[in-house]
Design a protein around this motif. Structure first.
Motif, PDB file in Angstrom:
ATOM      1  N   THR A 115       0.767  -1.203   0.086  1.00 25.88           N
ATOM      2  CA  THR A 115      -0.045  -0.068   0.166  1.00 25.88           C
ATOM      3  C   THR A 115       0.749   1.377  -0.059  1.00 25.88           C
ATOM      4  O   THR A 115       2.037   1.336   0.483  1.00 25.88           O
ATOM      5  CB  THR A 115      -0.942   0.045   1.526  1.00 25.88           C
ATOM      6  OG1 THR A 115      -0.009   0.264   2.570  1.00 25.88           O
ATOM      7  CG2 THR A 115      -1.789  -1.236   1.384  1.00 25.88           C
ATOM      8  N   ASN A 167       0.504  -2.952   5.481  1.00 23.14           N
ATOM      9  CA  ASN A 167       0.084  -3.620   4.359  1.00 23.14           C
ATOM     10  C   ASN A 167      -1.049  -4.565   4.945  1.00 23.14           C
ATOM     11  O   ASN A 167      -1.900  -5.194   3.972  1.00 23.14           O
ATOM     12  CB  ASN A 167       1.104  -4.219   4.018  1.00 23.14           C
ATOM     13  CG  ASN A 167       1.858  -3.699   2.769  1.00 23.14           C
ATOM     14  OD1 ASN A 167       1.440  -3.057   2.006  1.00 23.14           O
ATOM     15  ND2 ASN A 167       3.103  -4.316   2.611  1.00 23.14           N
ATOM     16  N   ARG A 168      -1.215  -4.850   6.081  1.00 21.25           N
ATOM     17  CA  ARG A 168      -2.334  -5.702   6.489  1.00 21.25           C
ATOM     18  C   ARG A 168      -3.737  -4.873   6.874  1.00 21.25           C
ATOM     19  O   ARG A 168      -4.583  -5.554   7.314  1.00 21.25           O
ATOM     20  CB  ARG A 168      -1.938  -6.648   7.460  1.00 21.25           C
ATOM     21  CG  ARG A 168      -0.870  -7.807   7.204  1.00 21.25           C
ATOM     22  CD  ARG A 168      -0.253  -8.424   8.519  1.00 21.25           C
ATOM     23  NE  ARG A 168       0.493  -9.429   7.942  1.00 21.25           N
ATOM     24  CZ  ARG A 168       1.653  -9.276   7.163  1.00 21.25           C
ATOM     25  NH1 ARG A 168       2.072  -8.180   6.875  1.00 21.25           N
ATOM     26  NH2 ARG A 168       2.385 -10.526   6.811  1.00 21.25           N
ATOM     27  N   ASN A 170      -6.307  -3.622   5.493  1.00 18.92           N
ATOM     28  CA  ASN A 170      -7.420  -3.905   4.988  1.00 18.92           C
ATOM     29  C   ASN A 170      -7.475  -5.380   4.029  1.00 18.92           C
ATOM     30  O   ASN A 170      -7.965  -5.755   3.117  1.00 18.92           O
ATOM     31  CB  ASN A 170      -8.018  -2.914   3.694  1.00 18.92           C
ATOM     32  CG  ASN A 170      -8.365  -1.570   4.603  1.00 18.92           C
ATOM     33  OD1 ASN A 170      -8.981  -1.554   5.463  1.00 18.92           O
ATOM     34  ND2 ASN A 170      -7.652  -0.585   3.970  1.00 18.92           N
ATOM     35  N   GLY A 171      -6.748  -6.262   5.023  1.00 15.65           N
ATOM     36  CA  GLY A 171      -6.527  -7.634   4.294  1.00 15.65           C
ATOM     37  C   GLY A 171      -5.632  -7.766   3.454  1.00 15.65           C
ATOM     38  O   GLY A 171      -5.486  -9.117   2.879  1.00 15.65           O
ATOM     39  N   GLY A 172      -4.716  -6.907   3.410  1.00 16.00           N
ATOM     40  CA  GLY A 172      -3.429  -7.096   2.363  1.00 16.00           C
ATOM     41  C   GLY A 172      -2.308  -7.804   3.223  1.00 16.00           C
ATOM     42  O   GLY A 172      -2.531  -8.549   4.196  1.00 16.00           O
ATOM     43  N   ASP A 173      -1.165  -8.069   2.394  1.00 16.01           N
ATOM     44  CA  ASP A 173       0.018  -8.743   3.045  1.00 16.01           C
ATOM     45  C   ASP A 173       1.133  -8.049   2.509  1.00 16.01           C
ATOM     46  O   ASP A 173       1.265  -7.197   1.636  1.00 16.01           O
ATOM     47  CB  ASP A 173      -0.215 -10.060   2.435  1.00 16.01           C
ATOM     48  CG  ASP A 173       0.801 -11.224   3.115  1.00 16.01           C
ATOM     49  OD1 ASP A 173       1.459 -10.856   3.997  1.00 16.01           O
ATOM     50  OD2 ASP A 173       0.727 -12.414   2.728  1.00 16.01           O
TER      51      ASP A 173
END
Length: 188
Positions: A115, A167-168, A170-173
């Protein structure tokens, strides 16, 4: 501490020198001024990061870090003066433990990506490392307290961890490096 700024364009630096907080003048390319500039750049980059969406606890932590970096800049601007307290390093240690605990262990290197907020946190991490190197260089020729160096070291680690947190959000990685070693291991 010296007088607060009442005007910005003083023209006193036109000859390539700048005034420190103790009213001495030094070259604008002195190690002290480099360290002050790197800390200022780091603080500005955290300001850019704060323009992004993030959890209130992360935002509050970053705002506090900005205040501590301003203290650090003040300490660097006045030789022999102490503004950044060891408790500030402990606060970063606590934040590192808290945020790192919620993250999965890394199996591979990650890229400074994901992000926009996470990428900006990585920029802050790299500027913190540069500021740390500048403080170490200054400490090699002038007496400095340990706290500035320690604070920047912990802060760069924390910015890495916060990039992973962001990065996490909103559900990212994380964005993983495509390692040839890992690819060979997966193919076997």
């Amino acid at each position: 501490m010296g007088n607060r700024l009442t005007q910005i364009a003083t023209r006193t630096g036109d000859a390539g020198t700048t005034g420190l907080g103790d009213n001495t003048r030094v070259s604008k390319d002195s190690l002290r001024v480099h360290a002050m500039g790197d800390v200022d750049e780091l603080n500005s980059n955290i300001g850019v990061l704060l323009c992004e969406d993030m959890a209130p606890d992360v935002r509050n932590l970053l705002v506090e870090i900005q205040h501590q970096l301003f203290n650090l800049g003040g300490e660097l601007s006045i030789p022999g003066y102490e503004l950044l307290k060891p408790e500030a390093v402990l606060a970063l240690d606590e934040a590192l433990a808290t945020y790192n605990e919620a993250l999965p262990r890394l199996q591979e290197f990650i890229l400074p990506a994901g992000t926009r907020a996470a990428s900006q946190a990585h920029v802050c991490r790299t500027v913190a490392r540069r500021a740390e190197r500048a403080v170490v260089a200054l400490g090699n020729v002038e007496t400095l307290k340990d706290t500035p160096r320690q604070y920047l070291n912990r802060l760069s680690d924390l910015m890495f961890v916060l990039a992973r947190v962001l990065n996490r959000m909103n559900g990212g990685d994380d964005v993983y490096w495509k390692s040839e070693r890992m690819a060979k291991g997966a193919a076997e």
